[in-house]
Design an enzyme around this catalytic site. Structure first.
Site, mmCIF file in Angstrom:
data_model
loop_
_atom_site.group_PDB
_atom_site.id
_atom_site.type_symbol
_atom_site.label_atom_id
_atom_site.label_comp_id
_atom_site.label_asym_id
_atom_site.label_seq_id
_atom_site.Cartn_x
_atom_site.Cartn_y
_atom_site.Cartn_z
ATOM 1 N N LYS A 1 17.929 56.787 33.959
ATOM 2 C CA LYS A 1 19.076 57.528 33.450
ATOM 3 C C LYS A 1 18.593 58.893 32.979
ATOM 4 O O LYS A 1 17.396 59.010 32.684
ATOM 5 C CB LYS A 1 19.767 56.752 32.349
ATOM 6 N N ASP B 1 19.231 50.575 33.646
ATOM 7 C CA ASP B 1 19.844 50.704 32.329
ATOM 8 C C ASP B 1 19.091 49.689 31.487
ATOM 9 O O ASP B 1 19.316 48.479 31.628
ATOM 10 C CB ASP B 1 21.334 50.373 32.359
ATOM 11 N N HIS B 2 18.179 50.160 30.652
ATOM 12 C CA HIS B 2 17.254 49.197 30.030
ATOM 13 C C HIS B 2 17.963 48.217 29.110
ATOM 14 O O HIS B 2 17.420 47.175 28.778
ATOM 15 C CB HIS B 2 16.083 49.907 29.337
ATOM 16 N N LYS C 1 17.442 43.535 28.256
ATOM 17 C CA LYS C 1 17.202 42.863 26.966
ATOM 18 C C LYS C 1 17.513 41.377 27.093
ATOM 19 O O LYS C 1 18.504 40.985 27.718
ATOM 20 C CB LYS C 1 18.085 43.492 25.875
ATOM 21 N N HIS D 1 25.152 52.510 28.549
ATOM 22 C CA HIS D 1 24.776 51.291 27.816
ATOM 23 C C HIS D 1 25.992 50.511 27.298
ATOM 24 O O HIS D 1 26.108 49.315 27.520
ATOM 25 C CB HIS D 1 23.873 51.633 26.624
HETATM 26 P P1 NAP Z 1 8.651 64.207 30.901
HETATM 27 O O1 NAP Z 1 7.875 63.723 29.728
HETATM 28 O O2 NAP Z 1 9.151 65.603 30.913
HETATM 29 O O3 NAP Z 1 7.765 63.933 32.196
HETATM 30 C C1 NAP Z 1 8.111 64.423 33.450
HETATM 31 C C2 NAP Z 1 7.058 63.993 34.433
HETATM 32 O O4 NAP Z 1 7.412 64.490 35.724
HETATM 33 C C3 NAP Z 1 5.672 64.531 34.138
HETATM 34 O O5 NAP Z 1 4.715 63.571 34.528
HETATM 35 C C4 NAP Z 1 5.589 65.757 35.021
HETATM 36 O O6 NAP Z 1 4.245 66.076 35.245
HETATM 37 C C5 NAP Z 1 6.304 65.236 36.259
HETATM 38 N N1 NAP Z 1 6.846 66.298 37.120
HETATM 39 C C6 NAP Z 1 7.655 67.321 36.760
HETATM 40 N N2 NAP Z 1 7.920 68.092 37.837
HETATM 41 C C7 NAP Z 1 7.276 67.533 38.898
HETATM 42 C C8 NAP Z 1 7.153 67.868 40.265
HETATM 43 N N3 NAP Z 1 7.751 68.942 40.777
HETATM 44 N N4 NAP Z 1 6.425 67.057 41.050
HETATM 45 C C9 NAP Z 1 5.802 65.960 40.548
HETATM 46 N N5 NAP Z 1 5.881 65.611 39.264
HETATM 47 C C10 NAP Z 1 6.604 66.371 38.441
HETATM 48 O O7 NAP Z 1 9.938 63.277 31.133
HETATM 49 P P2 NAP Z 1 10.139 61.756 30.698
HETATM 50 O O8 NAP Z 1 10.599 61.728 29.278
HETATM 51 O O9 NAP Z 1 8.954 60.974 31.070
HETATM 52 O O10 NAP Z 1 11.407 61.346 31.567
HETATM 53 C C11 NAP Z 1 11.323 61.045 32.945
HETATM 54 C C12 NAP Z 1 12.709 60.582 33.386
HETATM 55 O O11 NAP Z 1 13.044 59.389 32.665
HETATM 56 C C13 NAP Z 1 13.831 61.581 33.085
HETATM 57 O O12 NAP Z 1 14.817 61.457 34.084
HETATM 58 C C14 NAP Z 1 14.393 61.066 31.770
HETATM 59 O O13 NAP Z 1 15.734 61.447 31.584
HETATM 60 C C15 NAP Z 1 14.261 59.580 31.963
HETATM 61 N N6 NAP Z 1 14.208 58.813 30.725
HETATM 62 C C16 NAP Z 1 13.225 59.046 29.827
HETATM 63 C C17 NAP Z 1 13.176 58.269 28.674
HETATM 64 C C18 NAP Z 1 12.069 58.458 27.670
HETATM 65 O O14 NAP Z 1 12.024 57.668 26.727
HETATM 66 N N7 NAP Z 1 11.187 59.420 27.834
HETATM 67 C C19 NAP Z 1 14.138 57.274 28.425
HETATM 68 C C20 NAP Z 1 15.127 57.060 29.389
HETATM 69 C C21 NAP Z 1 15.151 57.835 30.519
HETATM 70 P P3 NAP Z 1 3.781 67.546 35.771
HETATM 71 O O15 NAP Z 1 4.515 68.548 34.962
HETATM 72 O O16 NAP Z 1 2.305 67.549 35.616
HETATM 73 O O17 NAP Z 1 4.165 67.596 37.220
#
Ligand code: NAP
Length: 489
Positions: A149, A178-179, A183, A241
Site C-alpha cells: 500500500k 493489506d497487513h 493478523k 484497513h
Molecule cells: P523507503 O524507505 O523510501 O525505501 C525505498 C527503497 O526503494 C529503497 O531501498 C530505495 O533504495 C529503493 N529505490 C528507490 N528508487 C529506486 C529505483 N529507481 N530503483 C531501485 N530501487 C529504488 O520506502 P519504504 O518505507 O521502505 O516503503 C516502500 C514501499 O512500502 C512504499 O510503497 C511504501 O508506501 C510501502 N509501505 C511502507 C511501510 C513502512 O512501514 N515503511 C508500510 C506500509 C507500506 P535506493 O534509493 O538505494 O535505490
C-alpha cells in the site's frame, strides 16, 4: 499442544527496495522469524535490490542490524542468524534503467524454485519494475509479485496501477498486501463465524444492534508528516484497513475457503455500501498538547503546513444495503493521537426482547469483541447473576478466550502479519490479499467523500491529543442513542 509448521517449497524472493524502511523493519525480520520457526529449511534465496552500491557482505550486515533491532525471537540464537544471513545477497539495480538487470537475470537463470518479486518501493515504480521483469524474461506463469500500500490515491490512479501490472502479470500472480488481513485475530474472525454454528445464525440485523470498528493510534504523524499530509486518515486507513475489516465482518459465508470465493463475498459487501452521507462522516485534526518539555506539537505544526485541511481522524456511519444488514449501522473510526493504541471490532447484540428480571436488573447486552491490538484475542461479554445473596442482580462479565490457556504457550508466539503473508505468497495462497476489483470498488466508495471535502475546502474539527476524537464524532453515534466503546489498551 505442539504447533505445526509446514515448510514451504524452496523459493527465490527478490526484494526491490531491499534497503528501504519496510525491508528493514518488517520483511527481513519476518523472513528471519520464519527461518527460525523451521519454515524455510535453508532452501531459500533472498536477493535485496536497490540503486545503492553494496556488497553481499554489506547487505548481510544491514540485515543483521535490522533483525537485531526489529524482531529476533529471544530463543533464536546467533547461530540461526548467521545461517539465515547466508541466504541473502544483494544486487545494485535501477528500476528505471538498465543497471543491474543482467546480473539479476544471471542470478536467477536455471533456478526451478518458486519465484516472488516483492515491490517494496513507491507505487510510481510498479510499472517500471513489471515491464523490466518481463523484458528480461524473469517471469514464468508461477511467478508472483507482491505490492504494498498505498495502492493508488483515488480510483483513477488505482486503475492505472492495476493496468500497469496487468500488462505483464495475470491477476493470480499479483499479491496486494493489506497487513491487517495477516493478523491472527482477523483470520479468527472467519474461524469464529464459519467454524461454529453458534454465531452465524445471530450474525444479522435481527440480532445485531450495530457494529463498531476502531483503529486508534496514540502517536502522531511523526516523521511521516510530508507523506501523510498528502494522504490523510481516509486514504491511509479507512479505504483499505477498515474497509477490509468491515468486509470480513459483514460478508456472506463463502462456499469454501478459497481466495476467489472469499474475495467475491468481500467485494459484494463494498458494492452494497450505501453512498456515504455528509452528515454521517466526521473529520478531525489533533491539537497541540502540554507546554514546555513534555509538550507535543499539533497536526499542523507536525506536518509543517499551517493551511492543511488533511484529516488525522475520521469517523463514519456506514450502511450496507442488503438483506442481512439493512437497519444495522456500522460505525467506523480511526485516528492518530487518540487516548490509546487500540484496534478492535465489536459486534454489539440487541437487548433481550423482554426482561423477566424487571426494571431493576438494568439493561444488558452481549458484545463480541475481536481485539486486533494490543493483546490480540476474542472476548464475549455475557450477562450472569451477580454472585451472592440479594436477589437476582445481573452483571456483565467477559468470557475471555485466552488462546494460550487452551492451546498452550505456543499460541502466544503469534506470527507477525508479514510472516504469515510472505509465507502465503510462497505457498501461492491469495486469500488474504486484495484483488484488483476490490481495491477499485473501495476507491469508488471513498472518492466522492474525499472529493466533497476537497471542493468544500473546510477545515476538519479540532480534537485534543489523548481524547477519543472530536465532539462531532461522539455526536455522530449519540444521536442514534448509542455510544462509542472506550478506547483502551
Ligand atoms: P523507503 O524507505 O523510501 O525505501 C525505498 C527503497 O526503494 C529503497 O531501498 C530505495 O533504495 C529503493 N529505490 C528507490 N528508487 C529506486 C529505483 N529507481 N530503483 C531501485 N530501487 C529504488 O520506502 P519504504 O518505507 O521502505 O516503503 C516502500 C514501499 O512500502 C512504499 O510503497 C511504501 O508506501 C510501502 N509501505 C511502507 C511501510 C513502512 O512501514 N515503511 C508500510 C506500509 C507500506 P535506493 O534509493 O538505494 O535505490
Amino acid at each position: 499442544m505442539v504447533s505445526r509448521v509446514i515448510p514451504v517449497q524452496p523459493f527465490d524472493l527478490i526484494i526491490f527496495g531491499g534497503t528501504g524502511d519496510l525491508a528493514r523493519r518488517k520483511i527481513l525480520p519476518a523472513l528471519f522469524r520464519r527461518y527460525c520457526a523451521g519454515q524455510m529449511e535453508g532452501e531459500a534465496r533472498v536477493i535485496g535490490a536497490a540503486r545503492a552500491e553494496m556488497s553481499d557482505a554489506e547487505y548481510r550486515s544491514f540485515a543483521r542490524e535490522a533483525i537485531t533491532e526489529f524482531g529476533a525471537y529471544a530463543a533464536c540464537d546467533a547461530e540461526h542468524l548467521d545461517a539465515f544471513l547466508t541466504l541473502l545477497s544483494y544486487i545494485t539495480l535501477d528500476a528505471r534503467g538498465d543497471a543491474g538487470w543482467a546480473t539479476l537475470a544471471a542470478a536467477l537463470e536455471g533456478s526451478a524454485r518458486i519465484r516472488a518479486f516483492y515491490f517494496s518501493v513507491g507505487p510510481g515504480l510498479f510499472g517500471d519494475l513489471a515491464a523490466r521483469i518481463e523484458a528480461h524474461g524473469l517471469a514464468a506463469p508461477g511467478t508472483r509479485v507482491v505490492v504494498e500500500k498505498p495502492f493508488g490515491r483515488d480510483l483513477a490512479s488505482a486503475r492505472s496501477l492495476n493496468a500497469a501490472l496487468a500488462r505483464h502479470f495475470d491477476e493470480t500472480q499479483i499479491y496486494r498486501i493489506d497487513h491487517y488481513l495477516g493478523k491472527e485475530t482477523v483470520q479468527n474472525l472467519m474461524a469464529i463465524r464459519f467454524g461454529n454454528t453458534l454465531f452465524e445464525p445471530l450474525w444479522n440485523s435481527q440480532y445485531v444492534d450495530h457494529i463498531q470498528i476502531t483503529v486508534a493510534e496514540a502517536g502522531g504523524v511523526g516523521s511521516r508528516g510530508e507523506y501523510y499530509d498528502k494522504s490523510g486518515a481516509m486514504r491511509d486507513m479507512m479505504q483499505n484497513h477498515l474497509m477490509q475489516l468491515l468486509c470480513l465482518t459483514a460478508m456472506e459465508p463463502p462456499a469454501k475457503y478459497d481466495p476467489d470465493a472469499v474475495r467475491d463475498e468481500k467485494l459484494k459487501v463494498i458494492r452494497a455500501l450505501d453512498p456515504g452521507q455528509p452528515g454521517d462522516i466526521v473529520r478531525g485534526q489533533y491539537e497541540a498538547a502540554g507546554k514546555g518539555a513534555g509538550s507535543q506539537p499539533g497536526y499542523l505544526e507536525e506536518v509543517g503546513n499551517p493551511e492543511s485541511t488533511t484529516e488525522s481522524f475520521v469517523a463514519l456511519k456506514a450502511r450496507i444495503g442488503n438483506w442481512r444488514w439493512a437497519g444495522t449501522p456500522f460505525y467506523l473510526r480511526t485516528g492518530k493521537r487518540l487516548r490509546a493504541r487500540a484496534s478492535e471490532i465489536a459486534i454489539v447484540f440487541k437487548d433481550a426482547p423482554h426482561s423477566i428480571f424487571g426494571a431493576d436488573a438494568g439493561q444488558h447486552r452481549n458484545i463480541l469483541t475481536i481485539r486486533l491490538q494490543p493483546n490480540e484475542g476474542i472476548e464475549l461479554g455475557v450477562t450472569i447473576k451477580e454472585p451472592g445473596p440479594g436477589g437476582m442482580r445481573l452483571v456483565d462479565v467477559p468470557l475471555d478466550m485466552t488462546f494460550s490457556e487452551a492451546l498452550g504457550p505456543e499460541a502466544e508466539d503469534v506470527p507477525d502479519a508479514y510472516e504469515r503473508l510472505i509465507m502465503d505468497v510462497i505457498r501461492g495462497d491469495q486469500t488474504l490479499f486484495m484483488r484488483g476489483d476490490e481495491v477499485e470498488a473501495a476507491w469508488e466508495w471513498t472518492d466522492p467523500i474525499i472529493e466533497a471535502w476537497e471542493s468544500a475546502g473546510t477545515a476538519p474539527c479540532a480534537y485534543a491529543t489523548g481524547s477519543s476524537g472530536p465532539d462531532d464524532a461522539l455526536a455522530l453515534i449519540h444521536r442514534d442513542g448509542r455510544r462509542w466503546r472506550e478506547i483502551r489498551t
